[in-house]
Scaffold this motif. Sequence first.
Motif, PDB file in Angstrom:
ATOM      1  N   ARG A   1       0.844  -1.205   0.000  1.00 41.45           N
ATOM      2  CA  ARG A   1       0.000   0.000   0.000  1.00 41.45           C
ATOM      3  C   ARG A   1       0.873   1.245   0.000  1.00 41.45           C
ATOM      4  NH1 ARG A   1      -3.731  -1.043   5.266  1.00 41.45           N
ATOM      5  NH2 ARG A   1      -4.804  -2.905   4.566  1.00 41.45           N
ATOM      6  N   THR A   2       1.839   1.242   0.943  1.00 40.28           N
ATOM      7  CA  THR A   2       2.735   2.388   1.085  1.00 40.28           C
ATOM      8  C   THR A   2       3.547   2.575  -0.184  1.00 40.28           C
ATOM      9  OG1 THR A   2       2.898   1.746   3.399  1.00 40.28           O
ATOM     10  CG2 THR A   2       4.422   3.420   2.660  1.00 40.28           C
ATOM     11  N   GLU A   3       4.082   1.462  -0.705  1.00 38.44           N
ATOM     12  CA  GLU A   3       4.899   1.511  -1.929  1.00 38.44           C
ATOM     13  C   GLU A   3       4.104   2.095  -3.094  1.00 38.44           C
ATOM     14  OE1 GLU A   3       7.918  -0.359  -2.980  1.00 38.44           O
ATOM     15  OE2 GLU A   3       8.559  -0.726  -0.938  1.00 38.44           O
ATOM     16  N   LEU A   4       2.873   1.587  -3.271  1.00 39.61           N
ATOM     17  CA  LEU A   4       2.045   2.033  -4.398  1.00 39.61           C
ATOM     18  C   LEU A   4       1.776   3.527  -4.315  1.00 39.61           C
ATOM     19  CD1 LEU A   4      -0.904  -0.412  -5.206  1.00 39.61           C
ATOM     20  CD2 LEU A   4       0.700   0.629  -6.791  1.00 39.61           C
ATOM     21  N   ARG A   5       1.434   3.978  -3.124  1.00 36.54           N
ATOM     22  CA  ARG A   5       1.153   5.403  -2.940  1.00 36.54           C
ATOM     23  C   ARG A   5       2.398   6.238  -3.251  1.00 36.54           C
ATOM     24  NH1 ARG A   5      -2.228   9.469  -3.548  1.00 36.54           N
ATOM     25  NH2 ARG A   5      -2.372  10.865  -1.801  1.00 36.54           N
ATOM     26  N   GLU A   6       3.561   5.754  -2.808  1.00 39.62           N
ATOM     27  CA  GLU A   6       4.802   6.497  -3.074  1.00 39.62           C
ATOM     28  C   GLU A   6       5.121   6.532  -4.565  1.00 39.62           C
ATOM     29  OE1 GLU A   6       7.758   4.719  -0.570  1.00 39.62           O
ATOM     30  OE2 GLU A   6       7.050   5.769   1.229  1.00 39.62           O
TER      31      GLU A   6
END
Length: 368
Positions: free
Chosen positions: A176-181
């Motif tokens: 989730r964090t990776e995708l948002r970044e």
Amino acid sequence: MSSGVDVNLENIWIKFGDFVAVREANVNINGGDFFSFLGPSGCGKTTILRAVSGFLNPSEGRVLIGGKDMAGLGPNKRPTALIFQNLALFPLMKVWENITFSMEVSGASAGERRKRADELLDMIALPGQGDKLPSELSGGQKQRVAIARALCAQPDVLLLDEPLSALDLKLRQHMRTELREIQQRVGITFIYITHDQGEALTMSDSVAVMRAGIIDQIGDGHAVYDTPATPFVASFVGENNVFRGKISAINGDEATIATNRSGELLSKITPAAVGKLNVGDDAMMFVRPEVLKMQEGDAKTTISAKVLNEEFEGNSYSIYLEGEGGKQIKMAMPNLGNDPHKAKGDMVSFSYDASNAVVMPAGDLASE
């Protein structure tokens, strides 16, 4: 990389024979936003994505991307790239060849392709991994390669259909964090399909909550969580305690609901229902487990119940209570080092702040 463009759905209806899969969808997605469609299986969210990508023509209405009507344009003519649940990486191609496949199709040289692959591998935090085969990568790494491959085609809009559903919980939360970044680095419009409210709330600028082909509410994560527009949204997004009854008084944006089990309770009226509730109307009040406090408050915000059981979850306690008439109520309390332990069968009084409760016309719940 191109910057994101607006995507507008104008009065979209999608019908399969007599079955209406999507009903009167109107959605405005700002360029560069991370926008999620959230809802249970079969609610129409993937059908909407297929209409945006060109794999499906709406029965009525228009899809506009960057202000242009997409009518008559197939998937390969639209400025979109779609990532499926199964990723569909080519198993016998190296990672860098997978990523730049669209460039190979359009006749780019191996040198140009390799250079572009290395740039994208840096962007997705997999530098130096280009010569591996997909089978040598972890699930999360494959996920990132699929994103890099989609980005290589330089779309204005990236469409993602439940791409994390096959990953285990820890990896899903990490991705989730990776995708948002990644989305914030590339700056293009992401349209994301999910039934997982955690994904939608943590990643999205805006969320459309769907049920049975209808969009119930569009807003940011705070709006759909704190001020749900319908009982379905209130019960689908996060946990909620529901109290049913009739409106006995209205004062501005507050209402008193005469419940059949817990007496008269005070609540704010959810913004979507202000001006639409009248005394005598059937209504539902929702109070989140985390806003309940183990202390007495005002008479109209205090509830008595019997402790059924308590679950210790490390960072918090879940306390299940039985209200009058057998209604189950859940309370969530942080673990502050002082065990709030209550014995099974204890009668307790607890309260909430009326501004943290929402009341709205009665309707269907997500679980019904």
